[in-house]
Write a protein that holds these residues in place. Structure first.
Motif, PDB file in Angstrom:
ATOM      1  N   ARG A 145       0.834  -1.204   0.000  1.00 12.62           N
ATOM      2  CA  ARG A 145       0.000   0.000   0.000  1.00 12.62           C
ATOM      3  C   ARG A 145       0.873   1.260   0.000  1.00 12.62           C
ATOM      4  N   THR A 146       1.994   1.205   0.666  1.00  8.96           N
ATOM      5  CA  THR A 146       2.925   2.333   0.606  1.00  8.96           C
ATOM      6  C   THR A 146       3.479   2.489  -0.801  1.00  8.96           C
ATOM      7  N   ALA A 147       3.783   1.376  -1.450  1.00  9.33           N
ATOM      8  CA  ALA A 147       4.234   1.433  -2.842  1.00  9.33           C
ATOM      9  C   ALA A 147       3.149   2.026  -3.736  1.00  9.33           C
ATOM     10  N   GLU A 148       1.894   1.678  -3.435  1.00  7.55           N
ATOM     11  CA  GLU A 148       0.794   2.252  -4.212  1.00  7.55           C
ATOM     12  C   GLU A 148       0.701   3.759  -3.988  1.00  7.55           C
ATOM     13  N   ALA A 149       0.956   4.212  -2.757  1.00  2.00           N
ATOM     14  CA  ALA A 149       0.958   5.654  -2.484  1.00  2.00           C
ATOM     15  C   ALA A 149       2.049   6.356  -3.284  1.00  2.00           C
ATOM     16  N   VAL A 150       3.205   5.711  -3.437  1.00  2.88           N
ATOM     17  CA  VAL A 150       4.288   6.272  -4.251  1.00  2.88           C
ATOM     18  C   VAL A 150       3.847   6.399  -5.702  1.00  2.88           C
ATOM     19  N   LEU A 151       3.258   5.339  -6.238  1.00  2.00           N
ATOM     20  CA  LEU A 151       2.808   5.373  -7.631  1.00  2.00           C
ATOM     21  C   LEU A 151       1.692   6.392  -7.825  1.00  2.00           C
ATOM     22  N   SER A 152       0.780   6.473  -6.864  1.00  2.00           N
ATOM     23  CA  SER A 152      -0.333   7.415  -6.982  1.00  2.00           C
ATOM     24  C   SER A 152       0.157   8.864  -6.990  1.00  2.00           C
ATOM     25  N   LEU A 153       1.089   9.172  -6.100  1.00  2.00           N
ATOM     26  CA  LEU A 153       1.631  10.534  -6.072  1.00  2.00           C
ATOM     27  C   LEU A 153       2.392  10.838  -7.352  1.00  2.00           C
ATOM     28  N   GLY A 154       3.192   9.894  -7.830  1.00  2.00           N
ATOM     29  CA  GLY A 154       3.930  10.117  -9.065  1.00  2.00           C
ATOM     30  C   GLY A 154       3.010  10.356 -10.239  1.00  2.00           C
ATOM     31  N   ALA A 155       1.921   9.578 -10.321  1.00  2.00           N
ATOM     32  CA  ALA A 155       0.974   9.748 -11.429  1.00  2.00           C
ATOM     33  C   ALA A 155       0.262  11.088 -11.340  1.00  2.00           C
ATOM     34  N   GLU A 156      -0.180  11.479 -10.155  1.00  2.00           N
ATOM     35  CA  GLU A 156      -0.902  12.739 -10.026  1.00  2.00           C
ATOM     36  C   GLU A 156       0.009  13.937 -10.268  1.00  2.00           C
ATOM     37  N   ALA A 157       1.261  13.845  -9.848  1.00  2.00           N
ATOM     38  CA  ALA A 157       2.201  14.932 -10.136  1.00  2.00           C
ATOM     39  C   ALA A 157       2.404  15.089 -11.638  1.00  2.00           C
ATOM     40  N   ARG A 158       2.483  13.966 -12.346  1.00  2.00           N
ATOM     41  CA  ARG A 158       2.657  14.026 -13.803  1.00  2.00           C
ATOM     42  C   ARG A 158       1.413  14.594 -14.478  1.00  2.00           C
ATOM     43  N   ARG A 159       0.236  14.179 -14.012  1.00  2.00           N
ATOM     44  CA  ARG A 159      -1.004  14.729 -14.589  1.00  2.00           C
ATOM     45  C   ARG A 159      -1.071  16.238 -14.386  1.00  2.00           C
ATOM     46  N   GLN A 160      -0.786  16.680 -13.183  1.00  2.00           N
ATOM     47  CA  GLN A 160      -0.883  18.101 -12.883  1.00  2.00           C
ATOM     48  C   GLN A 160       0.178  18.901 -13.635  1.00  2.00           C
ATOM     49  N   TYR A 161       1.291  18.282 -13.889  1.00  2.00           N
ATOM     50  CA  TYR A 161       2.332  18.929 -14.693  1.00  2.00           C
ATOM     51  C   TYR A 161       1.787  19.262 -16.081  1.00  2.00           C
ATOM     52  N   TYR A 162       1.115  18.302 -16.708  1.00  2.00           N
ATOM     53  CA  TYR A 162       0.565  18.539 -18.047  1.00  2.00           C
ATOM     54  C   TYR A 162      -0.553  19.574 -18.008  1.00  2.00           C
ATOM     55  N   ARG A 163      -1.353  19.566 -16.959  1.00  2.00           N
ATOM     56  CA  ARG A 163      -2.425  20.559 -16.861  1.00  2.00           C
ATOM     57  C   ARG A 163      -1.844  21.970 -16.734  1.00  2.00           C
ATOM     58  N   ALA A 164      -0.775  22.104 -15.946  1.00  2.00           N
ATOM     59  CA  ALA A 164      -0.178  23.428 -15.761  1.00  2.00           C
ATOM     60  C   ALA A 164       0.425  23.942 -17.058  1.00  2.00           C
TER      61      ALA A 164
END
Length: 521
Positions: A188-207
């Motif tokens: 679950r901690t590994a999933e939190a790492v992947l989730s944060l990485g994915a959301e940071a990448r999504r928000q990067y493209y939105r910005a």
């Protein structure tokens, strides 16, 4: 009967010598008997200690998260435990922020600076502490008591050392359950790492998309301002009537309003990115590229996306460990529905009493005894023969199994859906890039030629300009949505999809004089 003083003294000395000898013999017997009994307790505890205890890991249990971050994201994670680590991490982040931010750099900064992720690492440390504690044998219980006996002021002191044999016997099984629970927490901690990485990448493209829209609307507004000034001059000479002048001025003002809204969206998207990255202070003054990345020449293959997701998703791994933990707990619950506890008791008691001899002398008698016993307590099934406990354990197991089965079904569907969106967004972005925008450019050029030749009026020119602006904004959105879809596809295959996908409620300026178009996040 009377005794002479000398005779009485001799008899008293004889009794004292006898008591000394008896006390010495009792001491020897007592100490000799205590050693094997205490050795028995120590031997049981030592056996369990050697066979079942685990120690804390050097990385706080982050081995799974680190492996997943490296293999799936090409990044690393750090648990900040001290000032030295915090300083080293800050230096890495500042080095990444010196250049215009890339998608990979944004992900790495988020994994290093986001405090929410650090909290997940701390929670994993709590889970590891629980696991280590569960592997330890039960602590012995020491009891001390003193009781007064009737008559003569006599009393007795009792000491007992108790160890729960039932807890000792079930220690390996309880440790195995705790291990599975800790293993699930690691995934679950590994999933939190992947989730944060994915959301940071999504928000990067939105910005970046928000920046690109502002840039385009600024250029469109500059053109509209020139056209509005020209219309004013033509109106002064009588070459352009007041209706056409009003249309040109309205178009310019509407574009100004749309640009103002786009600038608001730009600031909002940047702040959201800053929060994802966990930045503050001077670190928020980073620069972003002016445009979104170009579309890739080739797409990822659709082959075996379902099986790949089933094999790689970390949330499935966590649920599998949850199921194993519930299965182990089920066996413990069945045992505990019958046997409550069994204790090994090692104890000793000291008694004191006083007596008055025939010659009037007060004598203190000391008595010492040792006991060893096994005490067992059982649940008496008067109203329940353990059926409710077993039924509850069975239902808990089936609930965990059904959650795993549900997630497996959803994972297959999410993989198919993510690939369908990924492929569709790519085709849509290429359609705007290769078909729509070139046609809009051609229409604009032809309309300007005909307007110069007095073949069309200004209203047609304004309508064409609005359509062109709308097409360009939608083309930016389409490219942004493709890169977000590519991020979602990766998350659907490895984990971290929660929080991604389409984001509702957000709008992006579309065209002058029109309604705001859905951003399509």
């Amino acid at each position: 009967m009377t005794h002479t003083p000398n005779a009485s003294a001799g008899m008293a000395a004889a009794r004292q010598d006898t008591r000394k000898d008896n006390t010495k013999m009792e001491h020897n017997r007592g100490s000799g008997g205590a050693r094997p009994r205490l050795g028995l307790l120590a031997g049981v505890a030592a056996t369990v200690l050697l066979g079942g205890c685990v120690s804390f890991s050097q990385d706080g249990g982050l081995s799974v998260a680190r492996t997943v971050a490296y293999t799936e994201l090409g990044k690393d994670v750090v648990k900040i435990n001290g000032e030295a680590q915090a300083l080293a991490t800050q230096m890495r982040v500042e080095a990444l922020l010196k250049r215009p931010l890339s998608p990979d750099a944004a992900v790495q900064i988020a994994l290093l600076k986001n405090r929410g992720l650090q909290a997940s690492f701390n929670e994993l440390g709590v889970s590891e502490a629980t696991y280590v504690q569960a592997s330890l044998p039960p602590s012995p219980t020491v009891s001390l008591g003193r009781s007064a006996l009737l008559g003569g002021g006599a009393f007795e002191v009792e000491r007992q050392l108790m160890i729960g044999l039932f807890e000792l016997a079930t220690l390996p099984q309880r440790a195995a359950v705790a291990q599975q629970e800790f293993r699930a927490a690691q995934f679950r901690t590994a999933e939190a790492v992947l989730s944060l990485g994915a959301e940071a990448r999504r928000q990067y493209y939105r910005a970046i998309a928000a920046n690109q829209q502002v840039t385009f609307l600024q250029q469109a507004l500059a053109t509209a301002e020139t056209a509005s000034e020209l219309a004013k001059q033509l109106g002064e000479t009588g070459a352009l009537n007041k209706l056409e002048q009003a249309r040109e001025h309205a178009f310019y003002q509407e574009l100004g309003a749309q640009l103002a809204q786009a600038r608001i969206d730009q600031k909002v998207e940047r702040e959201r990115l800053i929060r994802q990255l966990g930045l503050w202070g001077r670190d928020i003054n980073f620069t972003l590229p002016s445009t979104l990345p170009a579309l890739p020449a080739r797409l990822a293959s659709q082959k075996d996306v379902e099986s790949e997701a089933l094999a790689r998703r970390v949330d499935l791994q966590a649920l599998r460990n949850d199921l194993n933990a519930v299965a182990g707990q089920y066996s413990l619950d069945v045992i505990q529905s019958v046997v409550s506890d069994i204790e090994l008791v090692e104890g000793s008691s000291f008694g004191k009493s006083k007596t008055i001899s025939e010659d009037g002398t007060v004598e203190i008698e000391k008595e010492k005894s040792r006991t060893r016993a096994i005490e067992a307590s059982f649940t008496i099934p008067i109203f329940d023969f353990g059926e409710s406990t077993r039924r509850g354990a069975q239902e808990a197991y089936m609930a965990a199994a059904n959650r795993l089965a549900e997630r497996a079904v959803n994972v297959r569907s999410e993989a198919r859906e993510a690939y369908a969106v990924y492929r569709g967004k790519y085709d849509l972005a290429r359609h705007y890039q290769n078909r729509v925008l070139p046609l809009q450019k051609r229409i604009q050029d032809e309309a300007l030629l005909q307007y110069s030749g007095m073949l069309v009026d200004v209203s047609q020119l304004i309508l064409d300009a609005r359509t062109r602006i709308l097409s360009n904004v939608e083309a930016i959105n389409a490219r942004r949505d493709f890169w977000i879809a590519a991020t979602d596809l990766k998350a659907a295959l490895v984990g971290g999809l929660n929080g991604g996908g389409e984001s509702g409620g957000e709008t992006t300026t579309a065209a002058a004089g029109g309604e705001p178009a859905a951003a399509g996040h």
